[in-house]
Design an enzyme around this catalytic site. Structure first.
Site, short mmCIF file in Angstrom:
data_model
loop_
_atom_site.label_atom_id
_atom_site.label_comp_id
_atom_site.label_asym_id
_atom_site.label_seq_id
_atom_site.Cartn_x
_atom_site.Cartn_y
_atom_site.Cartn_z
N ALA A 287 2.89 2.73 -5.16
CA ALA A 287 2.52 1.75 -6.11
C ALA A 287 1.17 1.10 -6.26
O ALA A 287 0.44 1.02 -6.93
CB ALA A 287 3.68 0.84 -6.45
N GLY B 91 9.16 4.57 -25.23
CA GLY B 91 10.23 4.86 -23.87
C GLY B 91 9.76 6.42 -23.88
O GLY B 91 9.59 7.22 -24.61
N VAL C 226 9.30 8.23 0.55
CA VAL C 226 10.02 9.22 -0.32
C VAL C 226 9.13 8.95 -1.62
O VAL C 226 8.31 8.05 -2.03
CB VAL C 226 11.32 9.04 -0.23
N LEU D 123 8.73 -0.22 -6.97
CA LEU D 123 10.01 -0.72 -6.52
C LEU D 123 10.25 -2.08 -6.52
O LEU D 123 11.30 -2.50 -6.57
CB LEU D 123 10.32 -0.31 -5.06
N THR E 58 11.75 9.45 -12.36
CA THR E 58 10.97 8.68 -13.26
C THR E 58 10.41 7.15 -12.43
O THR E 58 9.57 6.40 -13.45
CB THR E 58 12.11 7.82 -14.12
N SER F 38 0.91 -3.66 5.19
CA SER F 38 1.29 -3.80 6.61
C SER F 38 1.92 -2.36 7.17
O SER F 38 3.02 -2.08 6.67
CB SER F 38 2.57 -4.87 6.65
N LYS G 93 5.57 21.95 -11.10
CA LYS G 93 6.83 21.59 -11.47
C LYS G 93 7.02 21.87 -13.01
O LYS G 93 6.59 21.00 -14.03
CB LYS G 93 7.27 20.28 -11.04
N PRO H 127 13.76 21.40 -19.03
CA PRO H 127 12.15 21.77 -18.71
C PRO H 127 11.43 20.83 -19.28
O PRO H 127 11.96 19.90 -20.28
CB PRO H 127 12.57 23.32 -19.58
N GLY I 182 0.91 -1.08 -0.10
CA GLY I 182 -0.07 -0.02 0.10
C GLY I 182 0.85 1.43 0.01
O GLY I 182 0.52 2.28 0.71
C1 LIG Z 1 15.56 8.42 -2.04
C2 LIG Z 1 14.50 8.23 -2.87
C3 LIG Z 1 13.90 9.31 -3.49
C4 LIG Z 1 12.75 9.04 -4.60
N1 LIG Z 1 12.31 10.23 -4.96
C5 LIG Z 1 11.32 9.87 -5.86
C6 LIG Z 1 10.87 11.21 -6.74
O1 LIG Z 1 10.92 12.29 -6.55
N2 LIG Z 1 9.90 10.83 -7.76
C7 LIG Z 1 9.49 9.47 -8.18
O2 LIG Z 1 8.95 9.28 -9.08
N3 LIG Z 1 10.02 8.37 -7.40
C8 LIG Z 1 10.92 8.73 -6.57
N4 LIG Z 1 11.44 7.56 -5.61
C9 LIG Z 1 10.71 6.26 -5.82
C10 LIG Z 1 9.32 6.08 -5.14
O3 LIG Z 1 9.70 6.47 -3.69
C11 LIG Z 1 8.65 4.91 -5.17
O4 LIG Z 1 8.62 4.54 -6.67
C12 LIG Z 1 7.26 5.09 -4.75
O5 LIG Z 1 7.34 5.38 -3.38
C13 LIG Z 1 6.49 3.50 -4.78
O6 LIG Z 1 7.19 2.54 -3.83
P1 LIG Z 1 6.33 1.30 -3.63
O7 LIG Z 1 5.03 1.80 -3.49
O8 LIG Z 1 6.89 0.55 -5.02
O9 LIG Z 1 7.13 0.48 -2.65
P2 LIG Z 1 6.76 0.97 -1.10
O10 LIG Z 1 6.56 2.57 -0.71
O11 LIG Z 1 8.09 0.51 -0.31
O12 LIG Z 1 5.54 0.09 -0.52
C14 LIG Z 1 5.67 -1.26 -0.33
C15 LIG Z 1 4.31 -1.50 0.60
O13 LIG Z 1 4.45 -3.02 0.31
C16 LIG Z 1 4.07 -3.42 1.70
N5 LIG Z 1 4.63 -4.80 2.17
C17 LIG Z 1 5.82 -5.32 1.85
N6 LIG Z 1 6.00 -6.45 2.36
C18 LIG Z 1 4.76 -6.89 3.04
C19 LIG Z 1 4.40 -7.99 3.53
N7 LIG Z 1 5.06 -9.09 3.76
N8 LIG Z 1 3.05 -8.00 4.12
C20 LIG Z 1 2.20 -7.20 3.67
N9 LIG Z 1 2.53 -6.00 3.08
C21 LIG Z 1 3.96 -5.63 2.77
C22 LIG Z 1 4.52 -2.43 2.72
O14 LIG Z 1 3.82 -2.51 3.96
C23 LIG Z 1 4.05 -1.30 1.82
O15 LIG Z 1 2.74 -0.80 1.87
C24 LIG Z 1 12.38 7.39 -4.78
C25 LIG Z 1 12.98 6.64 -4.06
C26 LIG Z 1 13.82 6.73 -3.16
C27 LIG Z 1 14.65 5.65 -2.64
#
Ligand SMILES: Cc1cc2nc3c(=O)[nH]c(=O)nc-3n(C[C@H](O)[C@H](O)[C@H](O)COP(=O)(O)OP(=O)(O)OC[C@H]3O[C@@H](n4cnc5c(N)ncnc54)[C@H](O)[C@@H]3O)c2cc1C
Length: 508
Positions: free
Chosen positions: A20, A439, A52, A338, A349, A44, A83, A101, A17
């Protein structure tokens, strides 16, 4: 598959949650659930999200529009700012600064791309940097913003825009919509995954308190761990850290009393780079660094020393490895976010990659007979997306002249992927940007970064010689003045937000 069985996908489980998970849930609620598909999201609180990811690309507007989201409502809810691009400081040389830009250079029209005229003009007169010929750059530098025009003949049509938003508020905003659209949210930690003995497809996930949740299709939004796609299905990972050696980040929001600028800033530091993302209520900051060249404590001190206001949270330390899953879709599991791979956030991106994965998944929405061919096409398209972005990000590092620290010496001298080396040579020789159909990142983006990184073509397009030097320089200087005037007429971003989409400070 049993031929008597209904082949349609009836149940979907989204694991995770974060941004993504909730982007996927909101999209499925709108586009797939009305056809009778039951969508469940498991997350969770104990594990949490990466916390972030706040700077976006213009494509997010199409995503929001498709979901029927009202822009002002979204801006208020996520405390977002507009932006117009990204400012890169100190990348090619210390003291350099340019803005990539979301828009074109020059005015509409011209026989060859504008940068050829600029190249020719700058050989005969001091006509200023190409940045001065981009309305979004000049507006961004002055902290100004107004929405672009639909009139293709107008200078005001030469740009697009994205948002800088609070990622946790965006997830909350999408959650409300997804739940209203019928998505069931389950709080709990997944501790086990079962697979079909024959196909290897995922059958169910089991929560810590014992509930078993079955589905036809699983979407892995579990973050870096890739709970399903990697830990269970062993997709494999392509490691790109030899080209993109940054492998850690420390992030820390801070207060700010400065006017909000309509751009994200990326400042190159000794062992990586710092981001600064201004929102309505705070500034997001982070130092993305390479752990071979600076340790966690030193990186944290460096970031804190550069904050412009009081820190609002403890430092958030994140580890990663640049690269992508060998297959983003395996069997009946699709990775989004991720879990599918990560390229450092230099060009914002990742949220784009989430959006594109969702869009492609919906385009290729499988039934249980077709999953293998759908997966193949999905993986082909995602590979291209990842590789185009990878090459573009590597360009920022490879085209440096910095010699002041081991990181910059490494990236300046590394061997490049063939796909990028050829592109750079073509631009350096003739000022031509290599075309591709699928792309991200079109001509103006490559031009911004090539020129900003001092990759200056040896030749310009011969058709630019149709214009005499004197006439061309006069026309360019006139255009520069027109752009400066047009930018000067725009309201400041703060004034625009106050009028149209400021969050309610009294309710905060
Ligand atoms: C330093 C940094 C800066 C960034 N800045 C940007 C930006 O400016 N622009 C941009 O587009 N992207 C950016 N990103 C990428 C961006 O943060 C991610 O693409 C975005 O937050 C999506 O993350 P996610 O949902 O894939 O993963 P997460 O946010 O890690 O979510 C994972 C989810 O899975 C759940 N989960 C995991 N394991 C279990 C389990 N066993 N049981 C139940 N639930 C579970 C967690 O609880 C959580 O809800 C950045 C990343 C980093 C590291």
């Amino acid at each position: 598959m049993d031929p008597t069985q209904d082949p349609r996908i009836r149940t979907v489980v989204i694991v995770g949650g974060g941004t993504a998970g909730w982007m996927t849930a909101a999209a499925l609620a709108r586009l797939v659930a009305p056809g009778g598909v039951k969508v469940t999201l498991v997350e969770s609180a104990e594990i949490g999200t990466v916390g972030v990811g706040e700077s976006t690309l213009p494509h997010i507007r199409a995503f929001n529009e498709r979901l029927g989201i009202d822009e002002a409502e979204f801006m208020k809810a996520t405390r977002a700012t507009f932006k117009l691009g990204i400012q890169f400081n100190d990348w090619a040389r210390l003291g350099d600064s340019y803005i990539h830009p979301f828009g074109d250079y020059g005015a509409p029209g011209g026989e060859v791309p504008f940068h050829h005229y600029w190249l020719k003009g700058s050989r005969t007169a001091d006509i200023g940097p190409i940045d001065d010929y981009s309305l979004p750059v000049v507006a961004a530098r002055e902290g100004r913003y107004a929405p672009p025009s639909d009139d293709a003949r107008s200078l005001m049509s030469t740009y697009g825009y994205a948002y800088q938003l609070d990622a946790s508020l965006y997830a909350r905003f999408l959650r409300t919509r997804a739940e209203a659209g019928g998505v069931t949210r389950i709080e709990g930690r997944i501790v086990d995954v079962t697979q079909d003995g024959t196909s290897g497809d995922i059958r169910s996930v089991t929560l810590d308190r014992g509930d078993v949740i079955e589905a036809d299709l699983f979407i892995d939004c579990s973050g870096f761990r890739g709970l399903l796609v990697e830990q269970t299905l062993k997709s494999g990972y392509q490691d790109w850290s030899h080209w993109l050696p940054c492998d850690r980040a420390v992030a820390m929001p801070c207060a700010s009393d400065q006017p909000t600028v309509p751009y994200t800033r990326a400042t190159a530091l000794e062992a990586g780079w710092q981001f600064r993302i201004p929102l309505q209520h705070r500034v997001g900051n982070g130092y993305v660094y390479c752990s071979s060249f600076v340790d966690q404590d030193a990186a944290t001190d460096r970031l804190i020393g550069r904050l412009e206001g009081e820190p609002l949270k403890e430092p958030n330390h994140i580890r990663f490895q640049a690269g992508r899953r060998t297959r983003n879709w395996v069997g009946n599991c699709v990775s989004v976010g991720l879990s599918g791979g990560f390229i450092e956030p230099l060009e914002s991106t990742s949220i784009y990659l989430i959006q594109i994965a969702i869009t492609k998944l919906i385009e290729l929405w499988p039934d249980r007979r077709s999953a293998a061919t759908d997966a193949e096409e999905f993986n082909r398209q995602m590979d291209l997306e990842f590789e185009r972005i990878r090459d573009f990000i590597i360009l920022h590092y490879a085209a440096t002249e910095r010699t002041d620290s081991p990181l910059w010496n490494h990236v300046r001298t590394m061997t490049l992927p063939d796909s990028l080396a050829g592109k750079i040579e073509l631009f350096r020789e003739r000022g031509v940007v290599q075309e591709y159909r699928e792309g991200l990142f079109l001509h103006p983006s490559w031009i911004a970064v090539y020129l900003g990184q001092r990759v200056v073509p040896r030749r310009y397009h011969p058709l630019a010689d149709h214009r005499a030097d004197k006439d061309l320089v006069a026309a360019l200087l006139r255009l520069r003045g027109t752009i400066a005037q047009a930018a000067g007429r725009l309201p400041t971003q703060d004034a625009y937000i106050a009028r149209h989409c400021a969050y309610d400070r009294s309710a905060a």
